[in-house]
Write a protein that holds these residues in place. Structure first.
Motif, PDB file in Angstrom:
ATOM      1  N   SER A  11      12.201   1.458   7.721  1.00  5.07           N
ATOM      2  CA  SER A  11      12.037   0.027   7.962  1.00  5.07           C
ATOM      3  C   SER A  11      12.026  -0.750   6.650  1.00  5.07           C
ATOM      4  O   SER A  11      12.549  -1.852   6.590  1.00  5.07           O
ATOM      5  CB  SER A  11      10.778  -0.250   8.781  1.00  5.07           C
ATOM      6  OG  SER A  11       9.636   0.141   8.085  1.00  5.07           O
ATOM      7  N   SER A  12      11.478  -0.192   5.566  1.00  5.24           N
ATOM      8  CA  SER A  12      11.497  -0.941   4.309  1.00  5.24           C
ATOM      9  C   SER A  12      12.907  -0.938   3.716  1.00  5.24           C
ATOM     10  O   SER A  12      13.324  -1.895   3.094  1.00  5.24           O
ATOM     11  CB  SER A  12      10.482  -0.389   3.307  1.00  5.24           C
ATOM     12  OG  SER A  12      10.827   0.907   2.926  1.00  5.24           O
ATOM     13  N   ASP A  13      13.687   0.105   3.944  1.00  2.00           N
ATOM     14  CA  ASP A  13      15.090   0.111   3.523  1.00  2.00           C
ATOM     15  C   ASP A  13      15.845  -1.018   4.196  1.00  2.00           C
ATOM     16  O   ASP A  13      16.655  -1.680   3.589  1.00  2.00           O
ATOM     17  CB  ASP A  13      15.771   1.439   3.904  1.00  2.00           C
ATOM     18  CG  ASP A  13      15.348   2.541   2.956  1.00  2.00           C
ATOM     19  OD1 ASP A  13      14.680   2.229   1.959  1.00  2.00           O
ATOM     20  OD2 ASP A  13      15.683   3.698   3.219  1.00  2.00           O
ATOM     21  N   ALA A  37       8.176  -9.372   3.744  1.00  5.53           N
ATOM     22  CA  ALA A  37       8.437  -7.981   3.376  1.00  5.53           C
ATOM     23  C   ALA A  37       7.204  -7.375   2.715  1.00  5.53           C
ATOM     24  O   ALA A  37       6.845  -6.234   2.968  1.00  5.53           O
ATOM     25  CB  ALA A  37       9.639  -7.902   2.435  1.00  5.53           C
ATOM     26  N   LYS A  38       6.539  -8.175   1.874  1.00  4.97           N
ATOM     27  CA  LYS A  38       5.332  -7.687   1.208  1.00  4.97           C
ATOM     28  C   LYS A  38       4.231  -7.416   2.218  1.00  4.97           C
ATOM     29  O   LYS A  38       3.538  -6.414   2.144  1.00  4.97           O
ATOM     30  CB  LYS A  38       4.843  -8.718   0.189  1.00  4.97           C
ATOM     31  CG  LYS A  38       5.400  -8.482  -1.197  1.00  4.97           C
ATOM     32  CD  LYS A  38       4.747  -9.431  -2.188  1.00  4.97           C
ATOM     33  CE  LYS A  38       5.605  -9.552  -3.438  1.00  4.97           C
ATOM     34  NZ  LYS A  38       5.275 -10.755  -4.197  1.00  4.97           N
ATOM     35  N   ALA A  39       4.043  -8.349   3.163  1.00  8.05           N
ATOM     36  CA  ALA A  39       3.008  -8.166   4.186  1.00  8.05           C
ATOM     37  C   ALA A  39       3.286  -6.892   4.969  1.00  8.05           C
ATOM     38  O   ALA A  39       2.383  -6.100   5.218  1.00  8.05           O
ATOM     39  CB  ALA A  39       2.971  -9.372   5.115  1.00  8.05           C
ATOM     40  N   GLY A  40       4.551  -6.684   5.326  1.00  6.80           N
ATOM     41  CA  GLY A  40       4.909  -5.478   6.062  1.00  6.80           C
ATOM     42  C   GLY A  40       4.621  -4.240   5.244  1.00  6.80           C
ATOM     43  O   GLY A  40       4.105  -3.255   5.757  1.00  6.80           O
ATOM     44  N   HIS A  41       4.915  -4.346   3.944  1.00  2.00           N
ATOM     45  CA  HIS A  41       4.704  -3.204   3.067  1.00  2.00           C
ATOM     46  C   HIS A  41       3.223  -2.846   2.993  1.00  2.00           C
ATOM     47  O   HIS A  41       2.863  -1.690   3.073  1.00  2.00           O
ATOM     48  CB  HIS A  41       5.244  -3.529   1.675  1.00  2.00           C
ATOM     49  CG  HIS A  41       5.209  -2.365   0.742  1.00  2.00           C
ATOM     50  ND1 HIS A  41       5.914  -1.205   1.000  1.00  2.00           N
ATOM     51  CD2 HIS A  41       4.547  -2.162  -0.401  1.00  2.00           C
ATOM     52  CE1 HIS A  41       5.679  -0.358   0.017  1.00  2.00           C
ATOM     53  NE2 HIS A  41       4.865  -0.904  -0.842  1.00  2.00           N
ATOM     54  N   SER A  42       2.350  -3.869   2.859  1.00  2.00           N
ATOM     55  CA  SER A  42       0.936  -3.540   2.697  1.00  2.00           C
ATOM     56  C   SER A  42       0.364  -2.985   4.008  1.00  2.00           C
ATOM     57  O   SER A  42      -0.498  -2.130   3.988  1.00  2.00           O
ATOM     58  CB  SER A  42       0.141  -4.754   2.219  1.00  2.00           C
ATOM     59  OG  SER A  42      -0.074  -5.647   3.267  1.00  2.00           O
ATOM     60  N   ARG A  47      -1.618   1.908   6.658  1.00  2.00           N
ATOM     61  CA  ARG A  47      -1.473   2.932   7.679  1.00  2.00           C
ATOM     62  C   ARG A  47      -1.329   4.311   7.032  1.00  2.00           C
ATOM     63  O   ARG A  47      -1.872   5.300   7.534  1.00  2.00           O
ATOM     64  CB  ARG A  47      -0.255   2.612   8.552  1.00  2.00           C
ATOM     65  CG  ARG A  47      -0.291   3.391   9.820  1.00  2.00           C
ATOM     66  CD  ARG A  47       0.305   2.685  10.997  1.00  2.00           C
ATOM     67  NE  ARG A  47       0.022   3.488  12.172  1.00  2.00           N
ATOM     68  CZ  ARG A  47       0.838   3.581  13.219  1.00  2.00           C
ATOM     69  NH1 ARG A  47       1.927   2.896  13.257  1.00  2.00           N
ATOM     70  NH2 ARG A  47       0.503   4.347  14.228  1.00  2.00           N
ATOM     71  N   LEU A  48      -0.616   4.364   5.912  1.00  2.00           N
ATOM     72  CA  LEU A  48      -0.464   5.641   5.215  1.00  2.00           C
ATOM     73  C   LEU A  48      -1.813   6.137   4.716  1.00  2.00           C
ATOM     74  O   LEU A  48      -2.110   7.326   4.777  1.00  2.00           O
ATOM     75  CB  LEU A  48       0.500   5.496   4.034  1.00  2.00           C
ATOM     76  CG  LEU A  48       1.970   5.363   4.426  1.00  2.00           C
ATOM     77  CD1 LEU A  48       2.822   5.203   3.175  1.00  2.00           C
ATOM     78  CD2 LEU A  48       2.431   6.562   5.220  1.00  2.00           C
ATOM     79  N   ILE A  49      -2.641   5.208   4.214  1.00  2.00           N
ATOM     80  CA  ILE A  49      -3.977   5.594   3.756  1.00  2.00           C
ATOM     81  C   ILE A  49      -4.776   6.169   4.931  1.00  2.00           C
ATOM     82  O   ILE A  49      -5.421   7.207   4.800  1.00  2.00           O
ATOM     83  CB  ILE A  49      -4.702   4.377   3.137  1.00  2.00           C
ATOM     84  CG1 ILE A  49      -4.050   4.029   1.794  1.00  2.00           C
ATOM     85  CG2 ILE A  49      -6.192   4.668   2.943  1.00  2.00           C
ATOM     86  CD1 ILE A  49      -4.474   2.675   1.234  1.00  2.00           C
ATOM     87  N   GLN A  50      -4.679   5.496   6.080  1.00  2.00           N
ATOM     88  CA  GLN A  50      -5.400   5.991   7.261  1.00  2.00           C
ATOM     89  C   GLN A  50      -4.891   7.366   7.678  1.00  2.00           C
ATOM     90  O   GLN A  50      -5.678   8.226   8.079  1.00  2.00           O
ATOM     91  CB  GLN A  50      -5.246   5.007   8.417  1.00  2.00           C
ATOM     92  CG  GLN A  50      -6.060   3.751   8.213  1.00  2.00           C
ATOM     93  CD  GLN A  50      -6.261   2.991   9.519  1.00  2.00           C
ATOM     94  OE1 GLN A  50      -5.384   2.976  10.378  1.00  2.00           O
ATOM     95  NE2 GLN A  50      -7.402   2.376   9.667  1.00  2.00           N
ATOM     96  N   VAL A  51      -3.581   7.567   7.579  1.00  2.00           N
ATOM     97  CA  VAL A  51      -3.014   8.868   7.945  1.00  2.00           C
ATOM     98  C   VAL A  51      -3.547   9.947   7.013  1.00  2.00           C
ATOM     99  O   VAL A  51      -3.956  11.019   7.455  1.00  2.00           O
ATOM    100  CB  VAL A  51      -1.466   8.827   7.904  1.00  2.00           C
ATOM    101  CG1 VAL A  51      -0.888  10.231   8.020  1.00  2.00           C
ATOM    102  CG2 VAL A  51      -0.928   7.940   9.016  1.00  2.00           C
ATOM    103  N   ARG A  52      -3.560   9.641   5.695  1.00  2.00           N
ATOM    104  CA  ARG A  52      -4.072  10.634   4.734  1.00  2.00           C
ATOM    105  C   ARG A  52      -5.529  10.964   5.021  1.00  2.00           C
ATOM    106  O   ARG A  52      -5.945  12.113   4.946  1.00  2.00           O
ATOM    107  CB  ARG A  52      -3.945  10.098   3.303  1.00  2.00           C
ATOM    108  CG  ARG A  52      -2.518  10.076   2.825  1.00  2.00           C
ATOM    109  CD  ARG A  52      -2.456  10.055   1.309  1.00  2.00           C
ATOM    110  NE  ARG A  52      -1.117   9.649   0.892  1.00  2.00           N
ATOM    111  CZ  ARG A  52      -0.825   8.410   0.488  1.00  2.00           C
ATOM    112  NH1 ARG A  52      -1.751   7.502   0.393  1.00  2.00           N
ATOM    113  NH2 ARG A  52       0.396   8.117   0.151  1.00  2.00           N
TER     114      ARG A  52
END
Ligand SMILES: [Zn+2]
Length: 96
Positions: A11-13, A37-42, A47-52
């Protein structure tokens, strides 16, 4: 969980491709797009932090327990959001 990472990447691509393809956009549109795009990125990073963190809880055998009230999170909720650290009641409290 790997699917989620792949999705985040694709999605970021797509955002970058769209911006490149647009070519001539007004400065305002460009700024708006950039901030979206920045808001989507953060959100993706959150979510990645939560996954980790969820993966760490799996290692410690704590996965599936709410971090706030320590009750078991429902299976239905975990299926919808496997990385969630909170049960539905605590999540609702935090979100007001
Ligand atoms: Zn809870």
């Amino acid at each position: 969980m790997l699917d989620l990472l792949a999705l985040a990447h694709s999605s970021s691509d797509r955002v970058e491709l769209d911006q490149a393809r647009m070519g001539r956009v007004s400065r305002g549109d460009a700024l708006l797009q950039q901030s979206m795009a920045k808001a989507g990125h953060s959100r993706t990073e959150d979510r990645l932090i939560q996954v980790r963190q969820a993966l760490k809880r799996i290692e410690r055998d704590e996965y599936g327990d709410c971090l706030h009230c320590f009750k078991a999170i429902s299976v239905e909720r975990l299926q919808l959001a496997p990385e969630t650290p909170l049960c539905i009641e605590c999540q609702a409290q935090i979100e007001g």
